[in-house]
Motif scaffolding. Structure first.
Motif, PDB file in Angstrom:
ATOM      1  N   ILE A 154       0.851  -1.192   0.000  1.00  0.00           N
ATOM      2  CA  ILE A 154       0.000   0.000   0.000  1.00  0.00           C
ATOM      3  C   ILE A 154       0.887   1.242   0.000  1.00  0.00           C
ATOM      4  N   GLY A 155       1.928   1.236   0.837  1.00  0.00           N
ATOM      5  CA  GLY A 155       2.860   2.358   0.885  1.00  0.00           C
ATOM      6  C   GLY A 155       3.624   2.532  -0.411  1.00  0.00           C
ATOM      7  N   ILE A 156       4.025   1.419  -1.002  1.00  0.00           N
ATOM      8  CA  ILE A 156       4.762   1.471  -2.270  1.00  0.00           C
ATOM      9  C   ILE A 156       3.908   2.153  -3.335  1.00  0.00           C
ATOM     10  N   TYR A 157       2.628   1.796  -3.402  1.00  0.00           N
ATOM     11  CA  TYR A 157       1.789   2.350  -4.455  1.00  0.00           C
ATOM     12  C   TYR A 157       1.286   3.754  -4.158  1.00  0.00           C
ATOM     13  N   ALA A 158       1.194   4.117  -2.891  1.00  0.00           N
ATOM     14  CA  ALA A 158       0.915   5.520  -2.568  1.00  0.00           C
ATOM     15  C   ALA A 158       2.085   6.365  -3.066  1.00  0.00           C
ATOM     16  N   TRP A 159       3.303   5.881  -2.809  1.00  0.00           N
ATOM     17  CA  TRP A 159       4.499   6.578  -3.304  1.00  0.00           C
ATOM     18  C   TRP A 159       4.485   6.614  -4.835  1.00  0.00           C
ATOM     19  N   HIS A 160       4.152   5.504  -5.466  1.00  0.00           N
ATOM     20  CA  HIS A 160       4.141   5.407  -6.919  1.00  0.00           C
ATOM     21  C   HIS A 160       3.194   6.444  -7.533  1.00  0.00           C
ATOM     22  N   CYS A 161       2.039   6.629  -6.913  1.00  0.00           N
ATOM     23  CA  CYS A 161       1.092   7.645  -7.383  1.00  0.00           C
ATOM     24  C   CYS A 161       1.735   9.029  -7.333  1.00  0.00           C
ATOM     25  N   GLN A 162       2.293   9.376  -6.197  1.00  0.00           N
ATOM     26  CA  GLN A 162       2.896  10.695  -6.023  1.00  0.00           C
ATOM     27  C   GLN A 162       4.114  10.881  -6.925  1.00  0.00           C
ATOM     28  N   HIS A 163       4.886   9.818  -7.095  1.00  0.00           N
ATOM     29  CA  HIS A 163       6.106   9.825  -7.905  1.00  0.00           C
ATOM     30  C   HIS A 163       5.795  10.219  -9.355  1.00  0.00           C
ATOM     31  N   HIS A 164       4.825   9.537  -9.960  1.00  0.00           N
ATOM     32  CA  HIS A 164       4.517   9.824 -11.358  1.00  0.00           C
ATOM     33  C   HIS A 164       3.717  11.112 -11.527  1.00  0.00           C
ATOM     34  N   TYR A 165       2.888  11.437 -10.561  1.00  0.00           N
ATOM     35  CA  TYR A 165       2.203  12.732 -10.600  1.00  0.00           C
ATOM     36  C   TYR A 165       3.254  13.843 -10.630  1.00  0.00           C
ATOM     37  N   ALA A 166       4.263  13.725  -9.778  1.00  0.00           N
ATOM     38  CA  ALA A 166       5.316  14.755  -9.707  1.00  0.00           C
ATOM     39  C   ALA A 166       6.127  14.811 -10.992  1.00  0.00           C
ATOM     40  N   HIS A 167       6.353  13.666 -11.658  1.00  0.00           N
ATOM     41  CA  HIS A 167       7.047  13.704 -12.950  1.00  0.00           C
ATOM     42  C   HIS A 167       6.333  14.652 -13.902  1.00  0.00           C
ATOM     43  N   ILE A 168       5.024  14.472 -14.003  1.00  0.00           N
ATOM     44  CA  ILE A 168       4.239  15.274 -14.940  1.00  0.00           C
ATOM     45  C   ILE A 168       4.148  16.720 -14.467  1.00  0.00           C
ATOM     46  N   GLU A 169       3.828  16.907 -13.202  1.00  0.00           N
ATOM     47  CA  GLU A 169       3.671  18.267 -12.675  1.00  0.00           C
ATOM     48  C   GLU A 169       4.959  19.072 -12.797  1.00  0.00           C
ATOM     49  N   GLN A 170       6.096  18.473 -12.475  1.00  0.00           N
ATOM     50  CA  GLN A 170       7.363  19.197 -12.555  1.00  0.00           C
ATOM     51  C   GLN A 170       7.696  19.581 -13.997  1.00  0.00           C
ATOM     52  N   LEU A 171       7.409  18.684 -14.947  1.00  0.00           N
ATOM     53  CA  LEU A 171       7.601  19.027 -16.358  1.00  0.00           C
ATOM     54  C   LEU A 171       6.715  20.206 -16.741  1.00  0.00           C
ATOM     55  N   MET A 172       5.473  20.170 -16.326  1.00  0.00           N
ATOM     56  CA  MET A 172       4.541  21.246 -16.662  1.00  0.00           C
ATOM     57  C   MET A 172       5.015  22.572 -16.079  1.00  0.00           C
TER      58      MET A 172
END
Length: 178
Positions: A154-172
């Motif tokens: 559960i913790g791994i995938y909560a991190w995974h959600c935030q990780h990829h969201y941040a990839h996109i947000e930081q690019l934007m």
């Protein structure tokens, strides 16, 4: 930004040794919000913007969105296996090769965002119903024969959600789109 910061915009995963009920609740909340927050983030991007990689040599925004569904679908199945079998060895998949498939490289993102919302709704329902005993159940990941408990996952995938969201947000943010 350094390559490390581009790869890990929220840092590398760090699951605490002592996982509390509060950790679990927060992580499930992260998983629940992710599809809606992701859709809100990318809803106005053009097809051209979706083709921009979040870093040099990285996946495009489109690929990150499709990868999120693929990865989370695999994780959901791992929960089911761990809940119904005794420490099953799960099937790993080559995410880099999956990201090269046509549905990841060129498919529209809206069906994937809709699928992600449905998947997460079902997944969160399952997660919220897990007992303390069920949270201790585990699967074996074939990469290194690592035992992963469901509460850790559960913790791994909560991190995974935030990780990829941040990839996109930081690019934007870097591109001035946000």
């Amino acid at each position: 930004m350094t390559l490390e910061e581009l790869k890990y915009p929220i840092g590398k995963i760090d699951i605490p040794e002592q996982i509390t009920k509060k950790h679990i609740e927060n992580w499930i909340s992260d998983i629940e919000r992710f599809p809606h927050e992701l859709e809100f983030l990318v809803r106005e991007l053009s097809d051209n913007q979706l083709e921009i990689p979040y870093r040099e040599g990285g996946w495009t925004i489109r690929q990150v969105i499709h990868h999120s569904y693929d990865s989370h679908h695999n994780s959901y199945m791992r929960f089911k296996w761990a809940l119904t079998e005794n420490e099953p060895v799960i099937k790993a998949y080559d995410e880099k090769l999956w990201a090269k498939l046509s549905d990841s490289k060129s498919a529209p993102i809206l069906p994937t965002l809709d699928a992600l919302k449905g998947l997460h709704a079902k997944w969160v329902y399952l997660l919220q119903g897990l007992s303390e005993e069920e949270l201790q159940k585990a699967f074996i990941h074939p990469d290194g024969n690592k035992r992963v408990t469901l509460q850790e996952n559960i913790g791994i995938y909560a991190w995974h959600c935030q990780h990829h969201y941040a990839h996109i947000e930081q690019l934007m943010i870097r591109e001035g789109w946000k």
